[in-house]
Design an enzyme around this catalytic site. Structure first.
Site, PDB file in Angstrom:
ATOM      1  N   GLY A  79      14.608 -23.869  58.906  1.00 38.72           N
ATOM      2  CA  GLY A  79      15.925 -24.282  59.371  1.00 38.72           C
ATOM      3  C   GLY A  79      16.559 -23.203  60.210  1.00 38.72           C
ATOM      4  O   GLY A  79      15.884 -22.366  60.806  1.00 38.72           O
ATOM      5  N   CYS A  80      17.875 -23.198  60.250  1.00 40.45           N
ATOM      6  CA  CYS A  80      18.646 -22.234  61.028  1.00 40.45           C
ATOM      7  C   CYS A  80      18.265 -20.810  60.629  1.00 40.45           C
ATOM      8  O   CYS A  80      18.318 -20.460  59.451  1.00 40.45           O
ATOM      9  CB  CYS A  80      20.125 -22.473  60.765  1.00 40.45           C
ATOM     10  SG  CYS A  80      21.205 -21.172  61.357  1.00 40.45           S
ATOM     11  N   PHE A  81      17.877 -19.990  61.608  1.00 39.74           N
ATOM     12  CA  PHE A  81      17.427 -18.641  61.240  1.00 39.74           C
ATOM     13  C   PHE A  81      18.536 -17.780  60.670  1.00 39.74           C
ATOM     14  O   PHE A  81      18.276 -16.853  59.924  1.00 39.74           O
ATOM     15  CB  PHE A  81      16.668 -17.931  62.358  1.00 39.74           C
ATOM     16  CG  PHE A  81      17.277 -17.899  63.734  1.00 39.74           C
ATOM     17  CD1 PHE A  81      18.632 -17.897  63.979  1.00 39.74           C
ATOM     18  CD2 PHE A  81      16.429 -17.844  64.824  1.00 39.74           C
ATOM     19  CE1 PHE A  81      19.154 -17.847  65.255  1.00 39.74           C
ATOM     20  CE2 PHE A  81      16.924 -17.787  66.122  1.00 39.74           C
ATOM     21  CZ  PHE A  81      18.291 -17.795  66.332  1.00 39.74           C
ATOM     22  N   TRP A  82      19.793 -18.076  60.956  1.00 36.84           N
ATOM     23  CA  TRP A  82      20.887 -17.309  60.353  1.00 36.84           C
ATOM     24  C   TRP A  82      20.834 -17.432  58.836  1.00 36.84           C
ATOM     25  O   TRP A  82      21.037 -16.460  58.119  1.00 36.84           O
ATOM     26  CB  TRP A  82      22.242 -17.828  60.801  1.00 36.84           C
ATOM     27  CG  TRP A  82      22.555 -17.747  62.253  1.00 36.84           C
ATOM     28  CD1 TRP A  82      22.001 -16.906  63.190  1.00 36.84           C
ATOM     29  CD2 TRP A  82      23.515 -18.538  62.958  1.00 36.84           C
ATOM     30  NE1 TRP A  82      22.560 -17.137  64.417  1.00 36.84           N
ATOM     31  CE2 TRP A  82      23.501 -18.138  64.305  1.00 36.84           C
ATOM     32  CE3 TRP A  82      24.385 -19.546  62.565  1.00 36.84           C
ATOM     33  CZ2 TRP A  82      24.328 -18.694  65.262  1.00 36.84           C
ATOM     34  CZ3 TRP A  82      25.211 -20.107  63.521  1.00 36.84           C
ATOM     35  CH2 TRP A  82      25.180 -19.680  64.855  1.00 36.84           C
ATOM     36  N   CYS A  83      20.558 -18.651  58.379  1.00 35.92           N
ATOM     37  CA  CYS A  83      20.575 -18.936  56.949  1.00 35.92           C
ATOM     38  C   CYS A  83      19.336 -18.393  56.246  1.00 35.92           C
ATOM     39  O   CYS A  83      19.407 -17.950  55.104  1.00 35.92           O
ATOM     40  CB  CYS A  83      20.704 -20.441  56.732  1.00 35.92           C
ATOM     41  SG  CYS A  83      22.192 -21.126  57.493  1.00 35.92           S
TER      42      CYS A  83
END
Length: 178
Positions: free
Chosen positions: A11-15
């Site tokens: 998913g979102c790499f930030w998360c």
């Protein structure tokens, strides 16, 4: 022993980055792009879904402190590996669940990790095992995102704390002391 690397998408790499920064034995976490065809993609290009890249992280780790298999188990426990080409509201192949093994040993461990994770899910795991292609670091403003701008981003505030809570509950012995 030399530092090894794991390349994981969930998913979102930030998360995903926020979770792995808290693991004992993890020496570096870099957000970036891999798995696609376009050289030197930008965030906007990857978000369009046209490049074939996944938002991913490259984890530098000390295998004497944390194993590759442990990192994969943590990944499976902190994202939803049964959602095809999405994580929650993030939809598209760039948000796919994927493992990018660097060698045959990592590939074998990826297969084993999927089998272990399947025991915790009634729906089939859709995580792919893909050849490790060129790694492209994401733009600077994506690095260490949770530690900075992510603390003011409503999406991150909704998604990351539950992931960190799962991490601390299931893998307490693997988490760095605060």
């Amino acid at each position: 022993m030399a530092k090894e690397y794991a390349v994981i998408a969930g998913g979102c790499f930030w998360c995903v980055e926020a979770v792995f920064k808290d693991i004992k034995g993890v020496e570096s976490v870099e957000s970036g792009y891999t798995g696609g065809a376009r050289p030197n993609p930008t965030y906007e290009q990857v978000c369009s879904g046209a490049t074939g890249h996944a938002e991913a992280i490259r984890v530098g780790f000390d295998p004497e402190q944390v194993s590759y298999g442990d990192l994969l188990d943590i990944s499976f426990a902190t994202h939803e590996p049964t959602q095809l080409n999405r994580q929650g509201n993030d939809i598209g192949t760039q948000y796919r669940s994927a493992i990018f093994p660097a060698n045959e040993e990592q590939n074998a461990e990826a297969i084993a990790a999927i089998e272990r994770a399947q025991a915790d899910h009634s729906d089939p795991i859709v995580t792919t095992i893909e050849p490790l292609k060129e790694w492209y670091p994401a733009e600077d403003y994506h690095q260490d995102y949770w530690d900075g701008a992510g603390q003011r981003n409503g999406y991150c505030l909704a998604v990351i704390p539950p992931k960190l809570q799962k991490l601390r509950k299931k893998f307490a012995e693997k988490v760095k002391e605060s």
